[in-house]
Design an enzyme around this catalytic site. Sequence first.
Site, short mmCIF file in Angstrom:
data_model
loop_
_atom_site.label_atom_id
_atom_site.label_comp_id
_atom_site.label_asym_id
_atom_site.label_seq_id
_atom_site.Cartn_x
_atom_site.Cartn_y
_atom_site.Cartn_z
CD GLU A 185 -72.09 7.07 -3.67
OE1 GLU A 185 -72.27 7.62 -2.36
OE2 GLU A 185 -71.57 7.87 -4.38
CE LYS A 200 -73.45 12.24 -8.60
NZ LYS A 200 -72.58 11.50 -9.25
N1 HSE Z 1 -70.80 6.73 -6.52
C1 HSE Z 1 -70.55 8.16 -7.45
C2 HSE Z 1 -70.29 7.59 -8.92
C3 HSE Z 1 -69.66 8.94 -6.97
O1 HSE Z 1 -69.99 6.62 -9.23
O2 HSE Z 1 -70.30 8.43 -9.86
C4 HSE Z 1 -69.35 10.39 -7.31
O3 HSE Z 1 -70.70 11.01 -7.00
#
Ligand code: HSE
Length: 393
Positions: A185, A200
């Site tokens: 991110e 998630k």
């Molecule tokens: N920053 C997230 C990861 C991107 O590293 O999985 C995907 O959601």
Amino acid sequence: MKIAIMGFGTVGTGVEEILFKKRDALLKNNFDIEIEKVLIKNKNKERFPHNKDLVFTDDFDEILNSDVDTVIDVTSNLEETHDRIVKLMKSGKNIVTANKAMVSKYFEELNELARENEVYFSYEASVAGAIPIIHPIMEEAFFSDMNKIYGILNGTSNYILSKMELEGSSYDDVLKEAQELGYAEADPSADVLGFDAMRKIRILSSLIYKAKIEEDEIFTFGISNIKKSDFDFAKDKGYAIRLLAKSKLSDGKINISVIPTFLKDNFFAKTFDGINAIKVWGENFSSYELKGPGAGKLETADAIMRDLLRILAKREIKTFYDASNSYKVTNNLKNKFYIRTSKISSQLKNLVEEEKCIGDDHHIITKEISLDELRNSIKDLDDIFIAEIEEEI
Ligand code: HSE
């Protein structure tokens, strides 16, 4: 069919690329999809879409008041995007989104709003990139109980852990590589502190249990404190370390956490680089495992395309999520844990089964305890790394 896209970063450009390159194949199957407008923040920034006639706007009202019936959200903004999505749904527009932080924070509200306004709310791209996981478990939830889901749901952390483990690379170097590869991110603290994976597992667990789970009820411990000595200790005992998001319904209680985990299991331990992996347990099958790219431009755009086609073909699942079950979230199941700390409290001493001191650090394996007990006994310690030990998954 006219659509609009909000955002034109990594994933947005991926969606435009696929729609442009696959236009003929899509048309052959009656998927005539035209991007009417793309909402961006800065109109003066130079952009390189495949379709040179692509129209950009910085005025959200042009999307809201347009005749598009589906809007793809590929922003990473939280509150502004939420407010916009509420307005779009109220004006009868379907939403396809990859914005996991927004989906997780407003999951109940947005599902309800989609139901009230008879629009589709599709968010396959918000969890595990290209891996189809949201739709399989949504369908499954209609006719079968699922009581457990585990996953490597953050590519950045997995990249860091597997590179440190295999190549002995330094934490800072591999974090930088993960950023360059587009996994991390903008602010990678959400990745390495476990919050991205927490959001998630909150989405997946809400779906399989049909229950409301608050983000702050999920025990979340990331990898930012990991040291080479943790890998050495784990390796000595034959373990790999991965950041797992875990959720299990047992006796009406949801045990849910994001925590580094010592593993001997082949499936998760053999998940390398930015790859995601998910294992689901269900009533009609013992379990199944899925593995694939969890982040990236075309990888995430791929999941968006599938949602889009489902909506256009009118075979998308209407919102079914109703939070009808009220299970208590409590991490009461027992397991052994690894703790590395420079200080040791009397409370912690009572939990020790095995201890090795290296320099100033105590490397501890605990007796079988619950995560709630562990959380209590470490709450005053700051220079600490913990991992759950899972012999078999
Ligand atoms: N920053 C997230 C990861 C991107 O590293 O999985 C995907 O959601």
